[in-house]
Design an enzyme around this catalytic site. Structure first.
Site, PDB file in Angstrom:
ATOM      1  N   LYS A 163       0.849  -1.182   0.000  1.00 56.61           N
ATOM      2  CA  LYS A 163       0.000   0.000   0.000  1.00 56.61           C
ATOM      3  C   LYS A 163       0.888   1.236   0.000  1.00 56.61           C
ATOM      4  O   LYS A 163       1.786   1.375   0.834  1.00 56.61           O
ATOM      5  CB  LYS A 163      -0.906   0.006   1.231  1.00 56.61           C
ATOM      6  CG  LYS A 163      -1.948  -1.109   1.244  1.00 56.61           C
ATOM      7  CD  LYS A 163      -3.017  -0.910   0.181  1.00 56.61           C
ATOM      8  CE  LYS A 163      -4.123  -1.955   0.270  1.00 56.61           C
ATOM      9  NZ  LYS A 163      -5.185  -1.719  -0.721  1.00 56.61           N
ATOM     10  N   ASP A 188      -0.175  -0.664  -4.597  1.00 54.61           N
ATOM     11  CA  ASP A 188      -1.599  -0.323  -4.641  1.00 54.61           C
ATOM     12  C   ASP A 188      -1.786   1.057  -4.029  1.00 54.61           C
ATOM     13  O   ASP A 188      -1.486   1.273  -2.850  1.00 54.61           O
ATOM     14  CB  ASP A 188      -2.408  -1.373  -3.873  1.00 54.61           C
ATOM     15  CG  ASP A 188      -3.902  -1.136  -3.974  1.00 54.61           C
ATOM     16  OD1 ASP A 188      -4.324  -0.246  -4.740  1.00 54.61           O
ATOM     17  OD2 ASP A 188      -4.661  -1.836  -3.282  1.00 54.61           O
ATOM     18  N   GLU A 213      -1.447  -0.321  -8.962  1.00 54.15           N
ATOM     19  CA  GLU A 213      -2.901  -0.487  -8.954  1.00 54.15           C
ATOM     20  C   GLU A 213      -3.602   0.808  -8.577  1.00 54.15           C
ATOM     21  O   GLU A 213      -3.281   1.442  -7.575  1.00 54.15           O
ATOM     22  CB  GLU A 213      -3.266  -1.594  -7.964  1.00 54.15           C
ATOM     23  CG  GLU A 213      -4.736  -1.949  -7.951  1.00 54.15           C
ATOM     24  CD  GLU A 213      -5.035  -3.091  -6.996  1.00 54.15           C
ATOM     25  OE1 GLU A 213      -6.218  -3.461  -6.873  1.00 54.15           O
ATOM     26  OE2 GLU A 213      -4.092  -3.608  -6.350  1.00 54.15           O
ATOM     27  N   ASP A 238      -8.711  -1.072 -10.557  1.00 53.81           N
ATOM     28  CA  ASP A 238      -9.518  -1.750  -9.538  1.00 53.81           C
ATOM     29  C   ASP A 238     -10.855  -1.033  -9.444  1.00 53.81           C
ATOM     30  O   ASP A 238     -11.808  -1.364 -10.152  1.00 53.81           O
ATOM     31  CB  ASP A 238      -8.757  -1.735  -8.207  1.00 53.81           C
ATOM     32  CG  ASP A 238      -9.498  -2.393  -7.041  1.00 53.81           C
ATOM     33  OD1 ASP A 238     -10.629  -2.889  -7.246  1.00 53.81           O
ATOM     34  OD2 ASP A 238      -8.957  -2.410  -5.932  1.00 53.81           O
ATOM     35  N   LYS A 262     -12.826  -8.175  -8.735  1.00 53.68           N
ATOM     36  CA  LYS A 262     -13.397  -8.533  -7.441  1.00 53.68           C
ATOM     37  C   LYS A 262     -14.889  -8.769  -7.625  1.00 53.68           C
ATOM     38  O   LYS A 262     -15.605  -7.885  -8.108  1.00 53.68           O
ATOM     39  CB  LYS A 262     -13.181  -7.419  -6.410  1.00 53.68           C
ATOM     40  CG  LYS A 262     -11.722  -7.148  -6.059  1.00 53.68           C
ATOM     41  CD  LYS A 262     -11.604  -5.957  -5.120  1.00 53.68           C
ATOM     42  CE  LYS A 262     -10.154  -5.687  -4.736  1.00 53.68           C
ATOM     43  NZ  LYS A 262     -10.001  -4.451  -3.933  1.00 53.68           N
TER      44      LYS A 262
END
Length: 376
Positions: A163, A188, A213, A238, A262
């Protein structure tokens, strides 16, 4: 499909360790577990993966409960259907609320596979016997993130996601790459950057990241397209990809080279499978992301990840990474960086009823009588 009842369990469990991003610190995870039972007593399981507050998307546990109770369950029960794909199409009449839609649709897919006596991965065309597993390192100090990564590597994970956010990015990635020169790393950003940060994002190119991401805004496919022209690291989308239409737009604009699929974010299997098909047709890589899920959603992610195109390790960590005790009888286990596909009917797991009861905050059941609108 002859549906007898739908039961909602709103549950809450503490994480073993807080999960931290620049947007939120998650210490307690709420969620919705759904049971859909047919006239013969066969039960399908789904999971609502919205968070308690709207930091990831606009949905929350409370809004999902409202949508399920007042809109989606009545809509499901409004006329007969024979296949869960029909419900995915039916739910298109409702704007947004993808996670609430996915929770119920996932349960219906699981039920349908159990009725057929086959694994759900078989029903959707999965072929992979093993699913590649990755894990996420939450935001923190560099030593903390290195320690997290070392523990995950020791457990056999083949890919680590970091992250990042402005000011907590280049040095972190540099240190992690120094410690793990051959490990697959991705960053991400959860939309932490703007187009003004192009130089900072370009600085990440030298560290051989597999992807970055969602660096920019969740609804901005145009600037992602412009950014991809400025950096060599592939962009993975995403939050920007919620519908097949979003995916087609991203393809036309060349906004990404990778997509994180997802089930909860895209509204369930019907949408996920269409997005997957579009990515395969246009040579865009895919992988399955995680939402700090309980075991039901984790098992659904496993089923989805058996599709041939899921060649990048997904966020499918062991149940023990987050929970002292999961809500399923056979917890998901990563061994040497992979998870074996589950061979039982449907998603291949059952609820640990004692554990579910212990963590349930609210329970509600809906039963359907023998009426003209009954499912056949």
């Amino acid at each position: 499909m002859r549906i007898k009842s739908v039961t909602l369990h709103i549950i809450s469990m503490p994480l073993k360790k807080p999960f931290v991003t620049h947007l939120q610190k998650v210490e307690e995870r709420e969620g919705i577990i759904i049971e859909v039972r047919d006239k013969e007593g066969v039960c399908g399981l789904g999971e609502g993966v919205a968070f308690s507050t709207p930091w990831y998307t606009e949905e929350t546990v409370k809004t999902s409960h409202h949508m399920l109770k007042d809109v989606l369950i009545p809509l499901m029960n409004s006329k007969p259907f024979h296949h869960p794909e029909e419900i995915g199409k039916r739910f298109e009449a409702v704007r947004g609320n993808a996670m609430a839609k996915a929770a119920l649709e996932m349960a219906l897919w699981d039920l349908y596979a159990r009725q057929k006596g086959v694994p759900l991965w078989n029903l959707i065309g999965g072929t992979r016997e093993e699913v590649l597993a990755g894990a996420v390192v939450g935001a923190g100090s560099i030593p903390e993130m290195i320690n997290q990564a070392e523990d995950l590597v020791k457990e056999g994970y083949q890919r680590i996601k970091l992250k990042i956010s402005p000011g907590a990015d280049v040095e972190i990635v540099k240190e992690l790459r120094s410690h793990f020169p051959n490990l697959s790393l991705l960053a991400d950003a959860n939309s932490a950057y703007s187009f003004e940060d192009v130089p900072r994002l370009q600085a990440l190119d030298e560290f051989d990241l597999e992807m970055i991401e969602q660096p920019l805004g969740i609804d901005d496919l145009v600037e992602h397209s412009l950014l991809q022209k400025e950096i060599s690291t592939p962009i993975c989308l995403d939050e920007s990809i919620v519908t097949p239409h979003d995916m087609r737009s991203a393809i036309h604009l060349n906004s990404c080279g990778v997509v994180n699929i997802k089930l909860g974010r895209v509204g369930g299997y019907s949408s996920a499978l269409e997005i997957y098909r579009l990515c395969r047709e246009h040579d865009i890589k895919v992988w399955c992301g995680g939402m700090i899920e309980f075991g039901v959603s984790r098992a659904h992610n496993l089923a989805l990840s058996t599709l041939e195109g899921f060649r990048i390790p997904g966020d499918i960590s062991s149940s023990s990474k987050y929970w002292e005790e999961d809500i399923i009888t056979s917890p998901i286990v990563v061994r040497n960086g992979v998870v074996d596909r589950l061979e039982g009917p449907g998603i291949g797991v059952e609820l640990n009823r004692k554990r579910v009861s212990a963590v349930t905050q609210f329970k509600e059941a809906f039963t359907f009588d023998e009426t003209p609108s009954e499912f056949i």
